[in-house]
Motif scaffolding. Sequence first.
Motif, mmCIF file in Angstrom:
data_model
loop_
_atom_site.group_PDB
_atom_site.id
_atom_site.type_symbol
_atom_site.label_atom_id
_atom_site.label_comp_id
_atom_site.label_asym_id
_atom_site.label_seq_id
_atom_site.Cartn_x
_atom_site.Cartn_y
_atom_site.Cartn_z
ATOM 1 N N HIS A 190 41.041 37.863 34.500
ATOM 2 C CA HIS A 190 42.386 37.450 34.884
ATOM 3 C C HIS A 190 42.629 37.389 36.386
ATOM 4 O O HIS A 190 43.588 36.751 36.819
ATOM 5 C CB HIS A 190 43.407 38.399 34.247
ATOM 6 C CG HIS A 190 43.332 38.451 32.755
ATOM 7 N ND1 HIS A 190 43.572 37.358 31.964
ATOM 8 C CD2 HIS A 190 43.016 39.469 31.905
ATOM 9 C CE1 HIS A 190 43.419 37.695 30.691
ATOM 10 N NE2 HIS A 190 43.081 38.967 30.625
ATOM 11 N N LEU A 191 41.792 38.031 37.186
ATOM 12 C CA LEU A 191 42.009 37.998 38.627
ATOM 13 C C LEU A 191 41.855 36.578 39.160
ATOM 14 O O LEU A 191 40.884 35.884 38.854
ATOM 15 C CB LEU A 191 41.048 38.938 39.341
ATOM 16 C CG LEU A 191 41.282 40.439 39.128
ATOM 17 C CD1 LEU A 191 40.338 41.250 40.002
ATOM 18 C CD2 LEU A 191 42.730 40.830 39.414
ATOM 19 N N GLY A 192 42.830 36.144 39.942
ATOM 20 C CA GLY A 192 42.818 34.800 40.502
ATOM 21 C C GLY A 192 43.299 33.719 39.554
ATOM 22 O O GLY A 192 43.373 32.553 39.939
ATOM 23 N N ALA A 193 43.651 34.115 38.334
ATOM 24 C CA ALA A 193 44.067 33.126 37.330
ATOM 25 C C ALA A 193 45.552 32.807 37.468
ATOM 26 O O ALA A 193 46.358 33.645 37.864
ATOM 27 C CB ALA A 193 43.786 33.647 35.926
ATOM 28 N N THR A 194 45.891 31.580 37.125
ATOM 29 C CA THR A 194 47.280 31.147 37.034
ATOM 30 C C THR A 194 47.522 30.642 35.629
ATOM 31 O O THR A 194 46.819 29.737 35.162
ATOM 32 C CB THR A 194 47.585 30.018 38.039
ATOM 33 O OG1 THR A 194 47.426 30.520 39.375
ATOM 34 C CG2 THR A 194 49.004 29.502 37.863
ATOM 35 N N TYR A 195 48.487 31.252 34.955
ATOM 36 C CA TYR A 195 48.794 30.867 33.579
ATOM 37 C C TYR A 195 50.159 30.187 33.539
ATOM 38 O O TYR A 195 51.171 30.749 33.966
ATOM 39 C CB TYR A 195 48.796 32.092 32.663
ATOM 40 C CG TYR A 195 47.445 32.775 32.567
ATOM 41 C CD1 TYR A 195 46.382 32.162 31.915
ATOM 42 C CD2 TYR A 195 47.232 34.027 33.145
ATOM 43 C CE1 TYR A 195 45.136 32.776 31.834
ATOM 44 C CE2 TYR A 195 45.998 34.658 33.061
ATOM 45 C CZ TYR A 195 44.957 34.023 32.403
ATOM 46 O OH TYR A 195 43.725 34.639 32.330
ATOM 47 N N GLU A 196 50.174 28.958 33.025
ATOM 48 C CA GLU A 196 51.421 28.230 32.818
ATOM 49 C C GLU A 196 51.876 28.533 31.388
ATOM 50 O O GLU A 196 51.303 28.043 30.416
ATOM 51 C CB GLU A 196 51.202 26.723 33.011
ATOM 52 C CG GLU A 196 50.684 26.326 34.391
ATOM 53 C CD GLU A 196 51.749 26.381 35.476
ATOM 54 O OE1 GLU A 196 52.917 26.699 35.164
ATOM 55 O OE2 GLU A 196 51.400 26.112 36.643
ATOM 56 N N LEU A 197 52.894 29.362 31.273
ATOM 57 C CA LEU A 197 53.280 29.916 29.977
ATOM 58 C C LEU A 197 54.530 29.231 29.422
ATOM 59 O O LEU A 197 55.572 29.177 30.084
ATOM 60 C CB LEU A 197 53.527 31.424 30.109
ATOM 61 C CG LEU A 197 52.350 32.225 30.691
ATOM 62 C CD1 LEU A 197 52.732 33.694 30.855
ATOM 63 C CD2 LEU A 197 51.112 32.086 29.805
#
Length: 288
Positions: A190-197
Amino acid sequence: MSIVVTGATGQLGRLVVDALLATVPAASVAAVVRSKEKAADLAERGIELRIADYDRPESLADAFAAGDRVLLVSGSEVGRRIAQHRAVIDAARAAGVAQLAYTGILGGDGADFDLAAEHKETERLILASGLPHTFLRNGWYSENYTAQLAQVLAHGAVVASAGEGRIASATRADYAAAAAAVLTGPIEEHLGATYELSGDTAWSFAEYAAEVAARSGREVTYRNVPAATHLEILTGAGVPRGFAEILVDVDRAVEQGALALRTGDLARLIGRPTTPIAASIGEALPTS
């Protein structure tokens, strides 16, 4: 090392704590709260309380420790959030946290509406800080609308200025479950991740009104009005003008498709379909 939730007595924060406790022991969870009394129930569940206030940066000095995985739940006071979030970011950096997850807004830099501005600036501050981070860009909460069902039924209308725009909403519990998954899963994923929720299905206000009508047995229609009229209606109902302008601007964004984005990230993180708006309506309808 603890999993730390800021704003843990808020509507989203409490649900994140609940989701965490479904998978990890209470002793591994810490709650950053302004009021010890308001968080007494969390302490009774075995959660460590860390008393701090976004508006008092010095109070955040002991809010985090090296190796903590932290969820920064965005503040609720529009217009004050950049300074508040900066204080949390600075404290997290000074402590050496292992992960800072932030609840931003769907679309990130591409979100072209007023309410997104503070979220976009917060993401920039996090990037500039060099902190190991995860961006949780939350879409709209279904509760933003179902909380108003009593008024909708009283007037027999859903009033908005969003035209035929659609909203891919999900419940706060859905978003909370995603945050918990990010805070408890393998950190390297999850580090550095971008989640469009966002929700699995995008709905229109006309469809929303029809669902309310079907489930309540009452006549409910969608009344689409010009933005200026919508502003007058909101201020006439007692909504402060500044906030009413923000709500009308959100409807402009809805009409342009800004809140209809669906990537499937939310469902993937929580391991199940998101909660349909119909289910949220059924749960929220008055019982009498």
